[in-house]
Write an enzyme that holds these catalytic residues in place. Structure first.
Site, PDB file in Angstrom:
ATOM      1  N   LYS A 221       0.811  -1.223   0.000  1.00  0.00           N
ATOM      2  CA  LYS A 221       0.000   0.000   0.000  1.00  0.00           C
ATOM      3  C   LYS A 221       0.843   1.271   0.000  1.00  0.00           C
ATOM      4  O   LYS A 221       2.050   1.260   0.256  1.00  0.00           O
ATOM      5  CB  LYS A 221      -0.970  -0.026   1.182  1.00  0.00           C
ATOM      6  N   ARG A 255      -3.700  -9.788   5.262  1.00  0.00           N
ATOM      7  CA  ARG A 255      -4.213  -9.816   3.882  1.00  0.00           C
ATOM      8  C   ARG A 255      -3.100  -9.317   2.954  1.00  0.00           C
ATOM      9  O   ARG A 255      -2.729  -8.142   3.006  1.00  0.00           O
ATOM     10  CB  ARG A 255      -5.441  -8.913   3.771  1.00  0.00           C
TER      11      ARG A 255
END
Ligand SMILES: Cn1cnc2c(O)nc(N)nc21
Length: 276
Positions: A221, A255
């Site tokens: 991210k 995740r």
């Protein structure tokens, strides 16, 4: 002290790896690799071999600026793939969706967990999740994927995210979702600046006060991309670092895109825990 937690009736004594399966043409980190069902199943097989316990199936990108997808399109992308995964493999499958219709049809096709970045706030979602009767992950997001990164602002990101999750858990329980079927998630990158994300990571252990499994989704991210000035595909090491920092603070589910590397890192962590 080793980890021990439940996701519904599923018991785990170690950190759990959730492998990401994007069935979308515009996801941020593996964008463009629009997977055919055959390619999707090959990717699933690969992630399971690499150590994934759960496969998170997503039919609509939730990255910043993502375009919305119709119910029909999201169903077409996900239902058959979920069914095929459950028929071929013995893993758990979570459905990454905010739409009640997609929850209903993918759970009917075998999905074991609902993973909703909108924390069941869409009309009908809370009731549908209660009817589905499967574990749900509720995540904090400020705003909508299309606009959430334009100007995220908090008086105190930690307390605001905590309060939100507490309120959503209460709403879930009031709607008939069993508390032991709930997973909480601070929502890294969903309406947060770089500093908000790192403040949440630095204080992630605070979320243990909710007494529920914590899911951390930081893989590739922008919190790492901006810090390091690197592209998503160059963020494996940073993502591993994030996962290790999170597991040391009590997070349970990770995740990730890089399943093998994350599974190896978490096994090193677990071995250290068992050696205490
Ligand atoms: C679908 N999705 C993308 N990022 C995520 C995150 O951080 N948590 C959860 N639960 N889902 C996510």
């Amino acid at each position: 002290m080793t980890i021990s937690f439940n996701i519904g009736s599923h018991q785990f004594q170690r950190p759990v790896v959730m492998g990401i399966l994007n069935l979308t043409p515009d996801s941020f980190s593996d964008g463009g690799s629009y997977l055919s069902p055959q390619q999707a199943l090959l990717r699933v097989e690969q992630m399971l071999e690499q150590g994934a316990d759960i496969i998170d199936v997503g039919g609509e990108s939730t990255r910043p600026g993502a375009a919305a997808v119709s119910v029909e399109e999201e169903l077409a992308r996900t239902v058959d793939v979920v069914a095929e995964i459950k028929q071929r493999f013995s893993c758990l499958v979570s459905i990454d969706t905010s739409k009640p219709e997609v929850m209903q049809q993918t759970v009917a096709a075998g999905a074991d967990i609902i993973n909703d970045v909108c924390a069941l706030e869409r009309p009908g979602a809370l009731q549908m999740a209660a009817e589905c009767g499967v574990p749900v992950c509720i995540m904090h997001m400020q705003g909508e994927p299309r606009s959430m990164q334009s100007n995220p602002h908090y008086e105190d990101v930690l307390s605001e995210v905590m309060t939100y999750l507490k309120q959503r858990v209460e709403s879930c329980v009031a709607a008939g979702i069993q508390r032991e079927n709930i997973i909480v998630d601070p929502g890294f990158g969903f309406g947060k600046t770089l500093d908000h994300n790192f403040k949440l990571l630095a204080h992630l252990s605070e979320f243990n006060q909710l007494g529920l499994p914590i899911l951390a989704g930081m893989s590739r991210k922008s919190m790492f991309g901006k810090l390091l000035d690197k592209k998503p595909t160059e963020l494996e090491a940073a993502s591993i670092a994030g996962a290790l920092i999170a597991v040391q603070q009590g997070a349970h589910i990770f995740r990730v895109h890089d399943v093998a590397a994350t599974a190896d890192a978490l096994r090193v962590y677990s071995k250290v825990q068992m050696s205490k």
